[in-house]
Write a protein that holds these residues in place. Structure first.
Motif, mmCIF file in Angstrom:
data_model
loop_
_atom_site.group_PDB
_atom_site.id
_atom_site.type_symbol
_atom_site.label_atom_id
_atom_site.label_comp_id
_atom_site.label_asym_id
_atom_site.label_seq_id
_atom_site.Cartn_x
_atom_site.Cartn_y
_atom_site.Cartn_z
ATOM 1 N N LEU A 198 0.862 -1.252 -0.095
ATOM 2 C CA LEU A 198 0.074 -0.204 -0.021
ATOM 3 C C LEU A 198 0.882 1.227 -0.041
ATOM 4 O O LEU A 198 0.594 2.231 -0.716
ATOM 5 C CB LEU A 198 -0.912 0.063 1.102
ATOM 6 N N VAL A 199 1.850 1.242 0.916
ATOM 7 C CA VAL A 199 2.964 2.270 0.863
ATOM 8 C C VAL A 199 3.232 2.524 -0.539
ATOM 9 O O VAL A 199 3.645 3.398 -1.021
ATOM 10 C CB VAL A 199 3.898 2.341 1.997
ATOM 11 N N ALA A 200 3.648 1.429 -1.137
ATOM 12 C CA ALA A 200 4.485 1.522 -2.414
ATOM 13 C C ALA A 200 3.536 1.853 -3.550
ATOM 14 O O ALA A 200 4.155 2.707 -4.462
ATOM 15 C CB ALA A 200 5.029 0.143 -2.874
ATOM 16 N N LEU A 201 2.343 1.744 -3.551
ATOM 17 C CA LEU A 201 1.397 2.121 -4.274
ATOM 18 C C LEU A 201 0.421 3.635 -4.098
ATOM 19 O O LEU A 201 -0.280 3.751 -4.597
ATOM 20 C CB LEU A 201 0.376 0.901 -4.533
ATOM 21 N N LYS A 202 1.080 4.170 -3.118
ATOM 22 C CA LYS A 202 0.385 5.505 -2.752
ATOM 23 C C LYS A 202 0.838 6.668 -3.873
ATOM 24 O O LYS A 202 -0.195 7.184 -4.421
ATOM 25 C CB LYS A 202 1.050 6.046 -1.353
ATOM 26 N N ILE A 203 2.125 6.668 -4.002
ATOM 27 C CA ILE A 203 2.337 7.901 -4.966
ATOM 28 C C ILE A 203 2.438 7.652 -6.485
ATOM 29 O O ILE A 203 1.928 8.190 -7.250
ATOM 30 C CB ILE A 203 3.859 8.424 -4.419
ATOM 31 N N PRO A 204 2.910 6.455 -6.821
ATOM 32 C CA PRO A 204 3.077 6.282 -8.287
ATOM 33 C C PRO A 204 1.671 6.134 -9.164
ATOM 34 O O PRO A 204 1.722 7.107 -10.097
ATOM 35 C CB PRO A 204 3.823 4.752 -8.673
ATOM 36 N N PRO A 205 0.645 5.523 -8.641
ATOM 37 C CA PRO A 205 -0.552 5.745 -9.599
ATOM 38 C C PRO A 205 -1.056 7.244 -9.577
ATOM 39 O O PRO A 205 -1.560 7.581 -10.356
ATOM 40 C CB PRO A 205 -1.361 4.770 -8.872
ATOM 41 N N PHE A 206 -0.842 7.629 -8.212
ATOM 42 C CA PHE A 206 -1.370 9.021 -8.049
ATOM 43 C C PHE A 206 -0.831 10.193 -9.155
ATOM 44 O O PHE A 206 -1.259 10.983 -9.951
ATOM 45 C CB PHE A 206 -1.324 9.635 -6.916
ATOM 46 N N LEU A 207 0.585 9.859 -9.092
ATOM 47 C CA LEU A 207 1.372 10.780 -10.067
ATOM 48 C C LEU A 207 1.203 10.507 -11.685
ATOM 49 O O LEU A 207 0.965 11.402 -12.589
ATOM 50 C CB LEU A 207 2.789 10.603 -9.780
ATOM 51 N N LEU A 208 0.800 9.350 -11.953
ATOM 52 C CA LEU A 208 0.716 8.889 -13.129
ATOM 53 C C LEU A 208 -0.873 9.705 -13.626
ATOM 54 O O LEU A 208 -0.917 10.241 -14.586
ATOM 55 C CB LEU A 208 0.395 7.412 -13.337
ATOM 56 N N ALA A 209 -1.924 9.394 -12.401
ATOM 57 C CA ALA A 209 -3.236 10.321 -12.899
ATOM 58 C C ALA A 209 -3.068 11.413 -13.134
ATOM 59 O O ALA A 209 -3.555 12.157 -14.013
ATOM 60 C CB ALA A 209 -4.090 9.806 -11.865
ATOM 61 N N VAL A 210 -2.251 12.398 -12.329
ATOM 62 C CA VAL A 210 -1.917 13.566 -12.319
ATOM 63 C C VAL A 210 -1.628 14.310 -13.544
ATOM 64 O O VAL A 210 -1.826 15.090 -14.116
ATOM 65 C CB VAL A 210 -1.084 13.986 -11.158
ATOM 66 N N TYR A 211 -0.132 13.302 -14.017
ATOM 67 C CA TYR A 211 0.316 13.576 -15.174
ATOM 68 C C TYR A 211 -0.515 13.426 -16.416
ATOM 69 O O TYR A 211 -0.650 14.402 -17.116
ATOM 70 C CB TYR A 211 1.699 12.763 -15.184
ATOM 71 N N LEU A 212 -1.272 12.460 -16.468
ATOM 72 C CA LEU A 212 -2.382 12.204 -17.607
ATOM 73 C C LEU A 212 -3.297 13.377 -17.620
ATOM 74 O O LEU A 212 -3.540 13.887 -18.809
ATOM 75 C CB LEU A 212 -2.936 11.115 -17.529
ATOM 76 N N THR A 213 -3.687 13.793 -16.301
ATOM 77 C CA THR A 213 -4.614 15.159 -16.454
ATOM 78 C C THR A 213 -4.203 16.355 -16.883
ATOM 79 O O THR A 213 -4.533 16.830 -17.751
ATOM 80 C CB THR A 213 -5.117 15.169 -14.876
ATOM 81 N N TRP A 214 -2.747 16.488 -16.601
ATOM 82 C CA TRP A 214 -1.904 17.617 -16.995
ATOM 83 C C TRP A 214 -1.937 17.340 -18.520
ATOM 84 O O TRP A 214 -2.118 18.532 -19.143
ATOM 85 C CB TRP A 214 -0.516 17.722 -16.475
ATOM 86 N N VAL A 215 -1.652 16.452 -19.238
ATOM 87 C CA VAL A 215 -1.319 16.336 -20.909
ATOM 88 C C VAL A 215 -2.784 16.534 -21.283
ATOM 89 O O VAL A 215 -2.612 17.272 -22.363
ATOM 90 C CB VAL A 215 -0.984 14.705 -21.019
ATOM 91 N N PHE A 216 -3.686 15.967 -20.758
ATOM 92 C CA PHE A 216 -4.880 16.224 -21.393
ATOM 93 C C PHE A 216 -5.506 17.815 -21.267
ATOM 94 O O PHE A 216 -5.928 18.164 -22.464
ATOM 95 C CB PHE A 216 -6.274 15.544 -20.849
ATOM 96 N N LEU A 217 -5.177 18.432 -20.080
ATOM 97 C CA LEU A 217 -5.665 19.708 -20.162
ATOM 98 C C LEU A 217 -4.975 20.886 -20.908
ATOM 99 O O LEU A 217 -5.228 21.866 -21.368
ATOM 100 C CB LEU A 217 -5.899 19.988 -18.462
ATOM 101 N N VAL A 218 -3.566 20.509 -21.039
ATOM 102 C CA VAL A 218 -2.727 21.558 -21.741
ATOM 103 C C VAL A 218 -2.918 21.513 -22.994
ATOM 104 O O VAL A 218 -2.895 22.631 -23.822
ATOM 105 C CB VAL A 218 -1.218 21.341 -21.114
ATOM 106 N N LYS A 219 -3.460 20.399 -23.613
ATOM 107 C CA LYS A 219 -3.803 20.335 -24.948
ATOM 108 C C LYS A 219 -5.352 21.023 -25.071
ATOM 109 O O LYS A 219 -5.666 21.002 -26.333
ATOM 110 C CB LYS A 219 -3.829 19.035 -25.546
ATOM 111 N N ALA A 220 -6.023 20.904 -24.332
ATOM 112 C CA ALA A 220 -7.426 21.503 -24.327
ATOM 113 C C ALA A 220 -7.485 23.126 -24.432
ATOM 114 O O ALA A 220 -6.500 23.880 -24.165
ATOM 115 C CB ALA A 220 -8.165 21.009 -23.047
ATOM 116 N N PRO A 221 -8.519 23.579 -25.020
ATOM 117 C CA PRO A 221 -8.915 25.037 -25.020
ATOM 118 C C PRO A 221 -8.676 25.586 -23.425
ATOM 119 O O PRO A 221 -8.984 24.820 -22.699
ATOM 120 C CB PRO A 221 -10.305 25.104 -25.435
ATOM 121 N N PRO A 222 -8.417 26.740 -23.250
ATOM 122 C CA PRO A 222 -8.042 27.404 -22.064
ATOM 123 C C PRO A 222 -9.343 27.503 -21.468
ATOM 124 O O PRO A 222 -10.580 27.728 -22.161
ATOM 125 C CB PRO A 222 -7.625 28.946 -22.502
ATOM 126 N N PRO A 223 -9.585 27.577 -20.161
ATOM 127 C CA PRO A 223 -10.614 27.684 -19.272
ATOM 128 C C PRO A 223 -11.443 28.951 -19.521
ATOM 129 O O PRO A 223 -10.574 30.253 -19.646
ATOM 130 C CB PRO A 223 -10.298 27.614 -17.952
#
Length: 256
Positions: A198-223
């Motif tokens: 559980l400790v090992a899986l706390k950060i990596p999946p979270f960082l992956l999800a945040v990174y993918l969110t960042w990728v999708f949003l920077v390519k999207a139209p501005p808010p």
């Protein structure tokens, strides 16, 4: 239909310059850090569970492990209060740890310390997927206020809505994959094995999800900054009324 309701399309967006792309990346990074707590939030998320499993690994003392986890979680809140920082991330950690401690002590089973967090992760995964399917992606509900766009993306910014949907699917699938690892371990592994995974899986999946969110949003139209729009319309209305009053006063002067 008012100007605040007028929809836009992806083709309405002009080609962005390198500077605008850089600004979009910076704004998105800041918003994600604010929404999810940044590095400090990750530390506050990991530390109580890490302390619990470390102490339990060393002495198998459930009570001492639970008290230590609860104490450090409360200490993190106190530090934020003293520094007058936002406490939402620390408080969420307190509630999570509190339920874990309660489950473990009530059942006299150290492994139960992790069960509330695992159930929360499963529920959150389902929420991300269901809301994305329903056309109201959860990540958009979370980030909309941070970007000062609220729900304008739903009707006025289809490209951004699509990005939020992709991000919500990413979060849901990543969290489901995490649950697919943890729940079998809950039944098959012992407390220390489950705790360290559980400790090992706390950060990596979270960082992956945040990174993918960042990728999708920077390519999207501005808010669309709906707060700025409302302020502009309110100012325009005040200017209109002031002009009417000035014309009325001028007309009265002519009458005299």
């Amino acid at each position: 239909m008012t100007s605040l309701d007028k929809p836009t399309s992806d083709t309405d967006q002009p080609h962005r310059t390198d500077q605008q792309d850089a600004d979009a990346k910076a704004v998105t990074e800041a918003a994600l850090s604010e929404a999810f707590g940044g590095v400090r939030g990750m530390v506050e998320t990991v530390l109580p569970g890490l302390l619990f499993v470390t102490i339990f690994t060393l002495n198998k003392d459930l009570t001492a492990s639970a008290i230590a986890a609860a104490a450090v979680s409360l200490a993190l809140v106190v530090v934020r209060l003293i520094r007058k920082d936002t406490v939402k991330h620390a408080f969420s950690g307190v509630f999570g740890v509190g339920f874990g401690v309660l489950f473990a002590l009530m059942t006299d089973n150290a492994k139960a310390f992790y069960l509330p967090g695992m159930l929360y992760t499963l529920g959150l995964a389902v929420a991300y997927l269901v809301t994305a399917l329903a056309g109201v992606p959860l990540i958009g509900l979370i980030l909309g206020p941070v970007f000062k766009e609220n729900l304008s993306w739903r009707t006025r910014n289809p490209g951004r809505k699509k990005a939020y949907a992709k991000a919500s699917y990413a979060w849901g699938l990543i969290l489901l994959a995490k649950c697919a690892i943890l729940f079998p371990l809950y039944w098959w592994a012992d407390t220390t094995q489950l705790g360290w995974v559980l400790v090992a899986l706390k950060i990596p999946p979270f960082l992956l999800a945040v990174y993918l969110t960042w990728v999708f949003l920077v390519k999207a139209p501005p808010p669309i900054d709906v707060f700025a729009e409302m302020e502009a319309e309110e100012q325009a209305e005040k200017d209109r009324k002031a002009a009417q009053s000035a014309r009325a006063a001028e007309a009265r002067g002519y009458d005299l």
